[in-house]
Design a protein around this motif. Structure first.
Motif, PDB file in Angstrom:
ATOM      1  N   SER A 145     -24.587 -52.368 -10.020  1.00 28.99           N
ATOM      2  CA  SER A 145     -25.678 -51.393  -9.909  1.00 28.99           C
ATOM      3  C   SER A 145     -26.005 -51.100  -8.444  1.00 28.99           C
ATOM      4  O   SER A 145     -26.254 -49.953  -8.074  1.00 28.99           O
ATOM      5  CB  SER A 145     -26.928 -51.913 -10.619  1.00 28.99           C
ATOM      6  N   ALA A 146     -25.998 -52.124  -7.609  1.00 28.20           N
ATOM      7  CA  ALA A 146     -26.292 -51.938  -6.182  1.00 28.20           C
ATOM      8  C   ALA A 146     -25.201 -51.115  -5.496  1.00 28.20           C
ATOM      9  O   ALA A 146     -25.495 -50.295  -4.616  1.00 28.20           O
ATOM     10  CB  ALA A 146     -26.447 -53.284  -5.492  1.00 28.20           C
ATOM     11  N   LYS A 147     -23.941 -51.314  -5.892  1.00 29.09           N
ATOM     12  CA  LYS A 147     -22.853 -50.521  -5.313  1.00 29.09           C
ATOM     13  C   LYS A 147     -22.973 -49.050  -5.700  1.00 29.09           C
ATOM     14  O   LYS A 147     -22.751 -48.165  -4.876  1.00 29.09           O
ATOM     15  CB  LYS A 147     -21.498 -51.069  -5.760  1.00 29.09           C
ATOM     16  N   ILE A 148     -23.329 -48.781  -6.964  1.00 27.25           N
ATOM     17  CA  ILE A 148     -23.504 -47.392  -7.405  1.00 27.25           C
ATOM     18  C   ILE A 148     -24.674 -46.761  -6.667  1.00 27.25           C
ATOM     19  O   ILE A 148     -24.582 -45.639  -6.180  1.00 27.25           O
ATOM     20  CB  ILE A 148     -23.709 -47.327  -8.932  1.00 27.25           C
ATOM     21  N   ARG A 149     -25.790 -47.489  -6.547  1.00 29.82           N
ATOM     22  CA  ARG A 149     -26.965 -46.973  -5.838  1.00 29.82           C
ATOM     23  C   ARG A 149     -26.641 -46.735  -4.369  1.00 29.82           C
ATOM     24  O   ARG A 149     -27.113 -45.786  -3.748  1.00 29.82           O
ATOM     25  CB  ARG A 149     -28.130 -47.952  -5.962  1.00 29.82           C
ATOM     26  N   GLY A 150     -25.802 -47.580  -3.788  1.00 34.08           N
ATOM     27  CA  GLY A 150     -25.436 -47.470  -2.376  1.00 34.08           C
ATOM     28  C   GLY A 150     -24.581 -46.257  -2.047  1.00 34.08           C
ATOM     29  O   GLY A 150     -24.444 -45.895  -0.878  1.00 34.08           O
ATOM     30  N   LEU A 151     -24.006 -45.617  -3.061  1.00 40.47           N
ATOM     31  CA  LEU A 151     -23.210 -44.411  -2.809  1.00 40.47           C
ATOM     32  C   LEU A 151     -24.073 -43.270  -2.280  1.00 40.47           C
ATOM     33  O   LEU A 151     -23.614 -42.463  -1.479  1.00 40.47           O
ATOM     34  CB  LEU A 151     -22.486 -43.970  -4.088  1.00 40.47           C
ATOM     35  N   ARG A 152     -25.315 -43.173  -2.742  1.00 44.25           N
ATOM     36  CA  ARG A 152     -26.264 -42.170  -2.254  1.00 44.25           C
ATOM     37  C   ARG A 152     -27.662 -42.725  -2.467  1.00 44.25           C
ATOM     38  O   ARG A 152     -28.278 -42.512  -3.506  1.00 44.25           O
ATOM     39  CB  ARG A 152     -26.064 -40.847  -2.990  1.00 44.25           C
ATOM     40  N   LYS A 153     -28.158 -43.465  -1.460  1.00 45.27           N
ATOM     41  CA  LYS A 153     -29.486 -44.055  -1.578  1.00 45.27           C
ATOM     42  C   LYS A 153     -30.547 -42.966  -1.597  1.00 45.27           C
ATOM     43  O   LYS A 153     -30.367 -41.906  -0.980  1.00 45.27           O
ATOM     44  CB  LYS A 153     -29.752 -45.002  -0.403  1.00 45.27           C
ATOM     45  N   PRO A 154     -31.671 -43.182  -2.282  1.00 41.02           N
ATOM     46  CA  PRO A 154     -32.712 -42.151  -2.324  1.00 41.02           C
ATOM     47  C   PRO A 154     -33.327 -41.937  -0.944  1.00 41.02           C
ATOM     48  O   PRO A 154     -33.600 -42.888  -0.226  1.00 41.02           O
ATOM     49  CB  PRO A 154     -33.739 -42.711  -3.304  1.00 41.02           C
ATOM     50  N   GLU A 155     -33.498 -40.689  -0.599  1.00 41.35           N
ATOM     51  CA  GLU A 155     -34.091 -40.390   0.714  1.00 41.35           C
ATOM     52  C   GLU A 155     -35.585 -40.094   0.544  1.00 41.35           C
ATOM     53  O   GLU A 155     -36.017 -39.648  -0.511  1.00 41.35           O
ATOM     54  CB  GLU A 155     -33.335 -39.244   1.395  1.00 41.35           C
ATOM     55  N   PRO A 156     -36.388 -40.351   1.571  1.00 38.32           N
ATOM     56  CA  PRO A 156     -37.848 -40.328   1.412  1.00 38.32           C
ATOM     57  C   PRO A 156     -38.494 -38.938   1.455  1.00 38.32           C
ATOM     58  O   PRO A 156     -39.672 -38.833   1.163  1.00 38.32           O
ATOM     59  CB  PRO A 156     -38.335 -41.169   2.584  1.00 38.32           C
ATOM     60  N   TYR A 157     -37.773 -37.884   1.816  1.00 35.16           N
ATOM     61  CA  TYR A 157     -38.406 -36.583   1.967  1.00 35.16           C
ATOM     62  C   TYR A 157     -38.398 -35.772   0.662  1.00 35.16           C
ATOM     63  O   TYR A 157     -39.412 -35.249   0.249  1.00 35.16           O
ATOM     64  CB  TYR A 157     -37.744 -35.787   3.094  1.00 35.16           C
ATOM     65  N   LYS A 158     -37.257 -35.664   0.016  1.00 34.35           N
ATOM     66  CA  LYS A 158     -37.176 -34.928  -1.244  1.00 34.35           C
ATOM     67  C   LYS A 158     -36.958 -35.842  -2.444  1.00 34.35           C
ATOM     68  O   LYS A 158     -37.057 -35.411  -3.577  1.00 34.35           O
ATOM     69  CB  LYS A 158     -36.044 -33.905  -1.195  1.00 34.35           C
ATOM     70  N   GLY A 159     -36.610 -37.097  -2.187  1.00 33.84           N
ATOM     71  CA  GLY A 159     -36.379 -38.042  -3.270  1.00 33.84           C
ATOM     72  C   GLY A 159     -35.004 -37.931  -3.892  1.00 33.84           C
ATOM     73  O   GLY A 159     -34.755 -38.478  -4.960  1.00 33.84           O
ATOM     74  N   LYS A 160     -34.085 -37.219  -3.227  1.00 32.49           N
ATOM     75  CA  LYS A 160     -32.738 -37.053  -3.766  1.00 32.49           C
ATOM     76  C   LYS A 160     -31.944 -38.349  -3.600  1.00 32.49           C
ATOM     77  O   LYS A 160     -32.127 -39.081  -2.639  1.00 32.49           O
ATOM     78  CB  LYS A 160     -31.999 -35.923  -3.034  1.00 32.49           C
ATOM     79  N   GLY A 161     -31.068 -38.606  -4.562  1.00 28.65           N
ATOM     80  CA  GLY A 161     -30.221 -39.780  -4.478  1.00 28.65           C
ATOM     81  C   GLY A 161     -30.187 -40.532  -5.800  1.00 28.65           C
ATOM     82  O   GLY A 161     -30.609 -40.032  -6.832  1.00 28.65           O
ATOM     83  N   ILE A 162     -29.681 -41.759  -5.751  1.00 27.68           N
ATOM     84  CA  ILE A 162     -29.574 -42.609  -6.940  1.00 27.68           C
ATOM     85  C   ILE A 162     -30.578 -43.748  -6.791  1.00 27.68           C
ATOM     86  O   ILE A 162     -30.573 -44.453  -5.793  1.00 27.68           O
ATOM     87  CB  ILE A 162     -28.147 -43.176  -7.090  1.00 27.68           C
ATOM     88  N   ARG A 163     -31.435 -43.889  -7.799  1.00 28.43           N
ATOM     89  CA  ARG A 163     -32.454 -44.948  -7.759  1.00 28.43           C
ATOM     90  C   ARG A 163     -32.497 -45.663  -9.103  1.00 28.43           C
ATOM     91  O   ARG A 163     -31.995 -45.165 -10.102  1.00 28.43           O
ATOM     92  CB  ARG A 163     -33.822 -44.363  -7.433  1.00 28.43           C
TER      93      ARG A 163
END
Length: 179
Positions: A145-163
Protein backbone atom coordinates in the motif's frame (compact mmCIF):
# COMPACT_ATOMS: atom_id res chain seq x y z
CA UNK A 1 9.07 -5.18 31.37
CA UNK A 2 7.09 -5.17 28.18
CA UNK A 3 3.39 -4.80 28.89
CA UNK A 4 2.40 -6.00 25.44
CA UNK A 5 4.80 -8.93 25.57
CA UNK A 6 3.30 -10.21 28.81
CA UNK A 7 -0.16 -10.65 27.28
CA UNK A 8 -0.92 -14.06 25.75
CA UNK A 9 -2.07 -14.40 22.14
CA UNK A 10 -5.50 -16.07 22.10
CA UNK A 11 -5.73 -18.61 19.28
CA UNK A 12 -9.19 -19.26 17.74
CA UNK A 13 -10.35 -22.88 17.42
CA UNK A 14 -9.97 -23.01 13.61
CA UNK A 15 -6.32 -21.79 13.62
CA UNK A 16 -3.50 -24.35 13.86
CA UNK A 17 -0.16 -23.43 15.45
CA UNK A 18 3.06 -25.40 14.90
CA UNK A 19 6.14 -24.44 16.95
CA UNK A 20 9.44 -26.12 16.05
CA UNK A 21 12.39 -24.59 17.85
CA UNK A 22 12.55 -20.94 16.81
CA UNK A 23 10.15 -21.30 13.86
CA UNK A 24 6.41 -20.72 14.23
CA UNK A 25 3.89 -21.72 11.56
CA UNK A 26 0.32 -20.44 11.71
CA UNK A 27 -2.30 -21.95 9.39
CA UNK A 28 -5.98 -21.11 9.04
CA UNK A 29 -8.79 -20.84 6.53
CA UNK A 30 -7.05 -18.05 4.56
CA UNK A 31 -3.56 -19.57 4.29
CA UNK A 32 -0.28 -20.29 6.03
CA UNK A 33 2.28 -17.86 7.50
CA UNK A 34 5.75 -18.67 8.89
CA UNK A 35 8.23 -16.64 10.92
CA UNK A 36 11.62 -17.15 12.53
CA UNK A 37 11.82 -16.02 16.16
CA UNK A 38 14.95 -14.59 17.81
CA UNK A 39 16.96 -17.10 19.86
CA UNK A 40 16.65 -14.84 22.94
CA UNK A 41 12.88 -15.52 23.05
CA UNK A 42 10.95 -18.64 23.94
CA UNK A 43 7.45 -19.43 22.64
CA UNK A 44 5.11 -21.85 24.39
CA UNK A 45 1.54 -22.95 23.71
CA UNK A 46 -0.82 -23.48 26.67
CA UNK A 47 -4.62 -23.90 26.50
CA UNK A 48 -5.13 -22.24 23.08
CA UNK A 49 -2.84 -19.34 24.07
CA UNK A 50 0.65 -18.49 22.86
CA UNK A 51 3.00 -17.07 25.49
CA UNK A 52 6.23 -15.25 24.57
CA UNK A 53 8.92 -15.27 27.29
CA UNK A 54 12.45 -13.88 27.60
CA UNK A 55 15.48 -16.12 28.08
CA UNK A 56 17.43 -13.19 29.56
CA UNK A 57 16.44 -9.83 31.05
CA UNK A 58 18.17 -7.36 28.73
CA UNK A 59 16.38 -4.25 27.53
CA UNK A 60 16.83 -5.29 23.88
CA UNK A 61 15.28 -8.72 24.45
CA UNK A 62 12.37 -7.17 26.32
CA UNK A 63 11.68 -4.82 23.40
CA UNK A 64 11.75 -7.71 20.95
CA UNK A 65 9.37 -9.65 23.20
CA UNK A 66 6.58 -7.11 22.69
CA UNK A 67 7.27 -6.85 18.97
CA UNK A 68 7.30 -10.63 18.53
CA UNK A 69 4.04 -10.99 20.43
CA UNK A 70 2.42 -8.38 18.13
CA UNK A 71 3.79 -10.12 15.01
CA UNK A 72 2.38 -13.47 16.15
CA UNK A 73 -0.97 -11.84 16.93
CA UNK A 74 -1.01 -10.31 13.42
CA UNK A 75 -0.24 -13.74 11.93
CA UNK A 76 -3.16 -15.33 13.81
CA UNK A 77 -5.53 -12.52 12.79
CA UNK A 78 -4.32 -12.65 9.17
CA UNK A 79 -4.89 -16.37 8.60
CA UNK A 80 -8.27 -16.17 10.36
CA UNK A 81 -9.75 -12.89 9.05
CA UNK A 82 -7.22 -11.19 6.74
CA UNK A 83 -6.35 -7.51 6.43
CA UNK A 84 -7.57 -4.81 4.03
CA UNK A 85 -6.51 -1.26 3.10
CA UNK A 86 -8.35 1.07 0.77
CA UNK A 87 -6.59 3.71 -1.34
CA UNK A 88 -8.38 6.62 -3.02
CA UNK A 89 -7.05 8.13 -6.26
CA UNK A 90 -8.02 11.82 -6.61
CA UNK A 91 -7.35 14.06 -9.57
CA UNK A 92 -8.81 15.10 -12.90
CA UNK A 93 -8.16 12.34 -15.42
CA UNK A 94 -6.64 9.97 -12.85
CA UNK A 95 -7.73 6.37 -13.53
CA UNK A 96 -6.82 2.92 -12.25
CA UNK A 97 -7.20 -0.42 -14.06
CA UNK A 98 -6.39 -3.98 -13.03
CA UNK A 99 -5.37 -6.45 -15.74
CA UNK A 100 -4.07 -9.84 -14.64
CA UNK A 101 -1.33 -9.34 -12.05
CA UNK A 102 -0.59 -5.74 -13.08
CA UNK A 103 -2.13 -2.54 -11.73
CA UNK A 104 -2.13 0.24 -14.33
CA UNK A 105 -2.32 3.79 -12.97
CA UNK A 106 -2.92 6.91 -15.07
CA UNK A 107 -1.90 9.50 -12.48
CA UNK A 108 -0.78 12.58 -14.35
CA UNK A 109 2.51 11.36 -15.81
CA UNK A 110 3.13 11.25 -19.57
CA UNK A 111 2.91 7.44 -19.56
CA UNK A 112 0.79 5.09 -17.44
CA UNK A 113 2.53 3.55 -14.43
CA UNK A 114 2.56 -0.28 -14.36
CA UNK A 115 2.66 -1.73 -10.83
CA UNK A 116 3.26 -5.50 -10.59
CA UNK A 117 1.20 -7.06 -7.77
CA UNK A 118 3.43 -9.07 -5.38
CA UNK A 119 2.65 -12.69 -4.51
CA UNK A 120 0.33 -12.95 -1.50
CA UNK A 121 -1.53 -9.69 -2.19
CA UNK A 122 -4.89 -9.29 -3.93
CA UNK A 123 -5.85 -5.96 -5.47
CA UNK A 124 -9.35 -5.05 -6.62
CA UNK A 125 -10.37 -1.81 -8.33
CA UNK A 126 -13.78 -0.31 -7.50
CA UNK A 127 -14.78 2.15 -10.19
CA UNK A 128 -11.92 4.27 -11.49
CA UNK A 129 -10.63 5.79 -8.27
CA UNK A 130 -10.74 3.20 -5.47
CA UNK A 131 -8.06 0.53 -4.91
CA UNK A 132 -8.77 -2.26 -2.38
CA UNK A 133 -5.60 -4.07 -1.25
CA UNK A 134 -6.05 -7.33 0.70
CA UNK A 135 -3.61 -9.85 2.21
CA UNK A 136 -3.16 -12.23 5.13
CA UNK A 137 0.30 -10.77 5.85
CA UNK A 138 -0.10 -7.35 7.50
CA UNK A 139 3.55 -6.42 6.88
CA UNK A 140 3.34 -7.16 3.14
CA UNK A 141 -0.01 -5.36 2.90
CA UNK A 142 1.38 -2.17 4.46
CA UNK A 143 4.49 -2.26 2.30
CA UNK A 144 2.50 -2.74 -0.92
CA UNK A 145 0.00 0.00 0.00
CA UNK A 146 2.84 2.41 0.82
CA UNK A 147 4.54 1.69 -2.53
CA UNK A 148 1.30 2.39 -4.43
CA UNK A 149 0.73 5.60 -2.44
CA UNK A 150 4.35 6.62 -3.08
CA UNK A 151 3.77 6.64 -6.85
CA UNK A 152 1.84 9.93 -6.48
CA UNK A 153 1.65 11.25 -2.93
CA UNK A 154 -1.24 13.64 -2.20
CA UNK A 155 -0.25 17.26 -2.59
CA UNK A 156 -1.49 19.91 -0.14
CA UNK A 157 -2.88 22.53 -2.56
CA UNK A 158 -5.50 20.66 -4.61
CA UNK A 159 -5.41 17.31 -2.82
CA UNK A 160 -4.50 15.40 -5.99
CA UNK A 161 -2.74 12.07 -5.63
CA UNK A 162 -3.17 8.69 -3.95
CA UNK A 163 -4.19 8.63 -0.29
CA UNK A 164 -5.50 6.13 2.24
CA UNK A 165 -9.26 6.09 2.75
CA UNK A 166 -9.19 7.52 6.29
CA UNK A 167 -6.20 9.82 5.73
CA UNK A 168 -6.79 13.56 6.16
CA UNK A 169 -4.71 15.83 3.93
CA UNK A 170 -4.08 19.26 5.45
CA UNK A 171 -4.81 21.76 2.70
CA UNK A 172 -2.73 24.91 2.15
CA UNK A 173 -3.94 28.21 0.80
CA UNK A 174 -2.46 29.09 -2.60
CA UNK A 175 -1.11 32.42 -3.87
CA UNK A 176 -4.56 34.01 -4.00
CA UNK A 177 -5.03 33.47 -0.27
CA UNK A 178 -1.92 35.54 0.58
CA UNK A 179 -3.59 38.85 -0.29
Amino acid sequence: MSRIGKQPVVVPADVKIDIKGQKITVSGKNGILERQILPELEITMKDQEIIVENRDNSKRTNAFRGMTRSLIDNMVTGVNEGFKKILIVEGVGYKVNMSGKTLTLNIGYSNPVEFPVPEGVQINVDGTNKIVVESIDKELLGLTSAKIRGLRKPEPYKGKGIRYENEHIIRKVGKAGAK
